[in-house]
Design a protein around this motif. Structure first.
Motif, mmCIF file in Angstrom:
data_model
loop_
_atom_site.group_PDB
_atom_site.id
_atom_site.type_symbol
_atom_site.label_atom_id
_atom_site.label_comp_id
_atom_site.label_asym_id
_atom_site.label_seq_id
_atom_site.Cartn_x
_atom_site.Cartn_y
_atom_site.Cartn_z
ATOM 1 N N ALA A 147 -2.007 6.966 12.108
ATOM 2 C CA ALA A 147 -2.491 6.566 13.425
ATOM 3 C C ALA A 147 -3.684 7.438 13.795
ATOM 4 N N VAL A 148 -4.813 6.828 14.110
ATOM 5 C CA VAL A 148 -6.001 7.580 14.496
ATOM 6 C C VAL A 148 -6.059 7.637 16.017
ATOM 7 N N ALA A 149 -5.795 8.823 16.565
ATOM 8 C CA ALA A 149 -5.816 9.039 18.008
ATOM 9 C C ALA A 149 -7.152 9.685 18.396
ATOM 10 N N SER A 150 -7.133 10.656 19.295
ATOM 11 C CA SER A 150 -8.341 11.347 19.744
ATOM 12 C C SER A 150 -7.930 12.495 20.643
ATOM 13 N N VAL A 151 -8.771 13.533 20.705
ATOM 14 C CA VAL A 151 -8.508 14.597 21.668
ATOM 15 C C VAL A 151 -8.602 14.072 23.094
ATOM 16 N N ALA A 152 -9.223 12.890 23.270
ATOM 17 C CA ALA A 152 -9.265 12.263 24.594
ATOM 18 C C ALA A 152 -7.874 11.878 25.077
ATOM 19 N N ALA A 153 -6.877 11.949 24.189
ATOM 20 C CA ALA A 153 -5.507 11.651 24.582
ATOM 21 C C ALA A 153 -4.899 12.758 25.437
ATOM 22 N N ILE A 154 -5.488 13.954 25.400
ATOM 23 C CA ILE A 154 -4.849 15.132 26.010
ATOM 24 C C ILE A 154 -4.892 15.105 27.528
ATOM 25 N N ARG A 155 -6.061 14.825 28.102
ATOM 26 C CA ARG A 155 -6.214 14.731 29.556
ATOM 27 C C ARG A 155 -7.123 13.556 29.878
ATOM 28 N N PRO A 182 0.812 -1.226 0.000
ATOM 29 C CA PRO A 182 0.000 0.000 0.000
ATOM 30 C C PRO A 182 0.844 1.274 0.000
ATOM 31 N N ASP A 183 0.227 2.336 -0.481
ATOM 32 C CA ASP A 183 0.817 3.669 -0.378
ATOM 33 C C ASP A 183 0.448 4.312 0.957
ATOM 34 N N VAL A 184 -0.731 3.953 1.473
ATOM 35 C CA VAL A 184 -1.236 4.504 2.734
ATOM 36 C C VAL A 184 -1.791 3.358 3.565
ATOM 37 N N VAL A 185 -1.473 3.355 4.853
ATOM 38 C CA VAL A 185 -2.052 2.402 5.802
ATOM 39 C C VAL A 185 -2.700 3.193 6.925
ATOM 40 N N VAL A 186 -4.001 3.003 7.121
ATOM 41 C CA VAL A 186 -4.739 3.726 8.158
ATOM 42 C C VAL A 186 -5.137 2.744 9.252
ATOM 43 N N ALA A 187 -4.501 2.877 10.411
ATOM 44 C CA ALA A 187 -4.853 2.048 11.572
ATOM 45 C C ALA A 187 -5.991 2.752 12.309
ATOM 46 N N ASN A 188 -7.189 2.486 11.840
ATOM 47 C CA ASN A 188 -8.369 3.190 12.338
ATOM 48 C C ASN A 188 -9.165 2.391 13.362
ATOM 49 N N ALA A 189 -9.089 1.067 13.322
ATOM 50 C CA ALA A 189 -9.911 0.240 14.203
ATOM 51 C C ALA A 189 -9.676 0.622 15.658
ATOM 52 N N GLY A 190 -10.760 0.800 16.385
ATOM 53 C CA GLY A 190 -10.638 1.164 17.790
ATOM 54 C C GLY A 190 -11.942 0.947 18.524
ATOM 55 N N ILE A 191 -11.860 0.824 19.842
ATOM 56 C CA ILE A 191 -13.053 0.693 20.668
ATOM 57 C C ILE A 191 -13.006 1.728 21.779
ATOM 58 N N SER A 192 -14.193 2.088 22.263
ATOM 59 C CA SER A 192 -14.310 3.071 23.343
ATOM 60 C C SER A 192 -15.418 2.615 24.279
ATOM 61 N N ILE A 193 -15.032 2.148 25.459
ATOM 62 C CA ILE A 193 -15.972 1.641 26.452
ATOM 63 C C ILE A 193 -15.610 2.265 27.799
ATOM 64 N N GLY A 194 -16.615 2.733 28.527
ATOM 65 C CA GLY A 194 -16.370 3.296 29.848
ATOM 66 C C GLY A 194 -15.891 2.233 30.822
ATOM 67 N N THR A 219 -1.769 -2.319 20.691
ATOM 68 C CA THR A 219 -1.054 -3.451 20.098
ATOM 69 C C THR A 219 -1.564 -3.711 18.688
ATOM 70 N N GLY A 220 -2.875 -3.579 18.503
ATOM 71 C CA GLY A 220 -3.454 -3.775 17.178
ATOM 72 C C GLY A 220 -2.944 -2.780 16.159
ATOM 73 N N MET A 221 -2.663 -1.569 16.603
ATOM 74 C CA MET A 221 -2.114 -0.567 15.688
ATOM 75 C C MET A 221 -0.710 -0.952 15.231
ATOM 76 N N ALA A 222 0.131 -1.334 16.190
ATOM 77 C CA ALA A 222 1.491 -1.744 15.827
ATOM 78 C C ALA A 222 1.463 -2.966 14.909
ATOM 79 N N ALA A 223 0.561 -3.905 15.198
ATOM 80 C CA ALA A 223 0.451 -5.107 14.360
ATOM 81 C C ALA A 223 -0.079 -4.763 12.973
ATOM 82 N N THR A 224 -0.927 -3.738 12.876
ATOM 83 C CA THR A 224 -1.417 -3.289 11.569
ATOM 84 C C THR A 224 -0.285 -2.738 10.717
#
Length: 264
Positions: free
Chosen positions: A142-150, A86-98, A119-124
């Motif tokens: 890498a698909v992160a989130s503003v939830a990473a900030i605090r 691929p020219d681009v790899v997007v590691a987008n899969a993610g879950i969000s559970i309280g 781990t799934g991102m690195a494996a992707t």
């Protein structure tokens, strides 16, 4: 659009059966890319591709669970064998559970969250790094989130996992510096997807998933190292970073928490 599908650029996207992943797939398809799409629900993915008029020459579908290292690595290797590097790899899969750390089952939720989001991102990325480095080009997204900030109350697993995404992508960017391979960190704010629709708290600057995909595609094509989408959430992120701890804690006191697994 390129007339010969085999000569078109290729994007590999995980978590492509809904939400951001599916919107990005549609956006890259409009840009003339071939698609290598990954999801656990391959029947749904094939139905979507058929509805979009994407035949097997333009869209390969690979079943994998990103939480299973061997599964997602095998999907990447199958992509290379069948469609090329691929020219681009997007590691987008993610879950969000309280989560509530006082509940034993929620410790398992945290382990699952890190297995998928980190781990799934690195494996992707793993099957593609050496080939991209040898070729001298490529984009790892890498698909992160503003939830990473605090850290947000009740969001310990998700916030911690997304903070780890940011740190991991930064480390990877340094490792690949000078190789021609770009590492792009996307930092979404609130995007209207099935993942967010059940949230029981306010979501400022909520944006349609198609609008997010347009801006994300532009950031990826530009090889941006870091992009907060929408831009307004970039200012929110900056404010959150500098808020003193006592003020931050008072601001978040009483905020509704994300649904735990047993509440879904």
């Amino acid at each position: 659009m390129t007339s010969d599908p085999r000569s078109a650029p290729l994007v590999f996207i995980t978590g492509a059966s809904s939400g951001i992943g599916q919107a990005l797939a549609a956006r890259f398809a409009r840009a003339g890319y071939r698609l290598a799409l990954v999801a656990r629900r391959t029947d749904e993915l094939r139905a979507w591709a058929d509805a979009q008029g994407l035949d097997a020459r333009r869209c390969g579908i690979f079943g994998a669970d990103v939480a299973d290292i061997d599964s997602i690595v095998a999907a990447g290797q199958a992509c290379i064998a069948q469609m090329g590097l691929p020219d681009v790899v997007v590691a987008n899969a993610g879950i969000s559970i309280g989560m509530d750390t006082g509940e034993r089952e929620d410790v398992d939720v945290m382990a699952r969250t890190f297995a998928v989001n980190n781990t799934g991102m690195a494996a992707t990325f793993h099957p593609f790094v050496d080939g991209m480095r040898q070729r001298g080009s490529g984009r790892l997204v890498a698909v992160a989130s503003v939830a990473a900030i605090r850290g947000l109350p009740g969001h310990g697993a998700y916030c911690a996992s997304k903070a780890a995404v940011v740190a991991y992508a930064e480390s990877l960017r340094g490792e690949l510096r000078g190789s021609g391979v770009k590492v792009v960190t996307l930092v979404p704010g609130y995007v209207d997807t099935p993942l967010t629709r059940r949230n029981r708290y306010s979501m400022p600057f909520l944006m349609p998933v198609e609008a997010f995909a347009d801006r994300a595609h532009a950031a990826i094509e530009a090889g941006a190292a870091w992009r907060v989408i929408p831009w307004q959430m970039g200012w929110v992120a900056r404010l959150l970073r500098v808020l003193p701890i006592p003020l931050f804690d008072r601001l978040l006191a009483g905020r509704p928490r994300k649904h735990r697994q047993s509440e879904r």
